[in-house]
Design a protein around this motif. Structure first.
Motif, mmCIF file in Angstrom:
data_model
loop_
_atom_site.group_PDB
_atom_site.id
_atom_site.type_symbol
_atom_site.label_atom_id
_atom_site.label_comp_id
_atom_site.label_asym_id
_atom_site.label_seq_id
_atom_site.Cartn_x
_atom_site.Cartn_y
_atom_site.Cartn_z
ATOM 1 N N THR A 22 -22.624 -12.260 29.695
ATOM 2 C CA THR A 22 -22.512 -13.070 30.440
ATOM 3 C C THR A 22 -23.883 -13.823 30.575
ATOM 4 O O THR A 22 -24.958 -13.306 30.415
ATOM 5 N N PRO A 23 -23.874 -15.133 31.330
ATOM 6 C CA PRO A 23 -25.282 -15.762 31.253
ATOM 7 C C PRO A 23 -26.201 -15.053 32.245
ATOM 8 O O PRO A 23 -27.283 -14.935 32.110
ATOM 9 N N ASP A 24 -25.554 -14.388 33.207
ATOM 10 C CA ASP A 24 -26.319 -13.530 34.273
ATOM 11 C C ASP A 24 -27.016 -12.310 33.639
ATOM 12 O O ASP A 24 -28.147 -12.208 33.827
ATOM 13 N N ALA A 27 -29.712 -14.097 30.731
ATOM 14 C CA ALA A 27 -30.894 -14.911 31.383
ATOM 15 C C ALA A 27 -32.328 -14.250 31.461
ATOM 16 O O ALA A 27 -32.328 -13.092 32.208
ATOM 17 N N PRO A 62 -29.347 -18.240 34.635
ATOM 18 C CA PRO A 62 -27.848 -18.390 34.200
ATOM 19 C C PRO A 62 -27.349 -19.589 34.097
ATOM 20 O O PRO A 62 -26.634 -20.049 33.248
ATOM 21 N N THR A 65 -28.086 -21.239 30.517
ATOM 22 C CA THR A 65 -27.641 -20.038 29.342
ATOM 23 C C THR A 65 -26.228 -20.587 29.032
ATOM 24 O O THR A 65 -25.444 -20.237 29.844
ATOM 25 N N MET A 83 -19.499 -13.332 35.989
ATOM 26 C CA MET A 83 -20.491 -14.285 35.927
ATOM 27 C C MET A 83 -20.415 -15.437 36.713
ATOM 28 O O MET A 83 -19.506 -15.788 37.455
#
Length: 266
Positions: A22-24, A27, A62, A65, A83
């Motif tokens: 995930t971007p989370d 990041a 995030p 990303t 996400m």
């Protein structure tokens, strides 16, 4: 937006639980930190880098990303789960729980997804370019909170029990669906552009279901009210309107009983 490309180099023998995609999770981290993130195959914990290579750049937030996933991820679970922002593109199919509890951002699966994808989704845009299995956009078993927000679009067909305990958001299936559509639905919108089998809207309290194709059997708890002209996901036409499920509890708003609504394209 910075783009990181991850490539599956070591397909799992069992199934890989990789909710870190995930971007989370990515990041603000270095590539080495990302490769050290934990993933699970069966009962064993491994490093993300044991299965994936990474290239490109990682955003500082995030929102900044984007992740592109290459390789066969049909045995990789939880991609995009929880996400909140950013973007994930998977250039293959993905396994169960894809986009589960998603809160924001954009998730695209170029192939198929397995069961429980979009589970409890709260927001964002989730697109499946292939087919989906069972319990898409539904609730976790034993929970009453199904899909609550966002847009989940499956361009192919799906299995059974989609939208169970749905509370909000929009679930669109461009192909066919099997049984138990919108069971216990408490809100939100389900659009089926193909055919459905039966048991549509069983124990439905609120929300809306649209069926464009054929339906093998109408639940006895629904009552025809009128024909209406509607625009639904870009289509304009006439729909037969039904209210229901009449056997369930229904609240009142401004003195009027609130029913779920089921529309069948004429």
């Amino acid at each position: 937006m910075k783009t990181a490309t991850i490539t599956l180099k070591n397909p799992p023998t069992l199934y890989l639980e990789a909710d870190v995609i995930t971007p989370d999770s990515f990041a603000g981290k270095s590539k080495d930190e990302i490769l050290a993130l934990p993933v699970y195959e069966g009962r064993e914990c491994y490093k993300f880098g044991d299965y994936f290579d990474i290239a490109g750049d990682i955003g500082d937030t995030p929102e900044n990303t984007k992740i592109i996933v290459n390789g066969d991820c049909s045995k990789v679970k939880y991609i995009g789960a929880k996400m909140s922002a950013g973007e994930v593109i998977v250039n293959s199919s993905a396994d169960m729980y894809t986009g589960a509890w998603m809160r924001g951002g954009k998730l695209t699966i170029k192939g198929d997804v397995d069961s429980f994808s979009g589970l409890g989704m709260e927001g964002g845009e989730f697109t499946v370019e292939g087919d989906g299995e069972n319990y898409i956009g539904a609730s976790y078993r034993g929970d009453w909170r199904g899909m609550q927000g966002g847009v989940l679009r499956v361009k192919g067909s799906v299995g059974s029990d989609i939208g169970t305990f749905m509370n909000g958001g929009t679930l669109i299936v461009e192909g066919d669906a099997d049984v138990h559509i919108g069971t216990h639905q408490e809100g939100g919108t389900i659009i089926i552009k193909g055919n459905v089998n039966r048991r549509v809207g069983g124990q439905m309290v609120k929300g809306t279901i649209y069926v464009f194709g054929s339906m093998n059997y109408m639940m006895p708890g629904f009552k025809y009210t009128q024909d209406v002209e509607l625009e639904v996901d870009g289509y304009k036409g006439t729909f037969a309107e039904y209210i229901g499920d009449l056997g369930e509890r229904h609240s009142k708003s401004k003195g009027q009983v609130v029913y779920g609504k089921l529309y069948r394209k004429k």
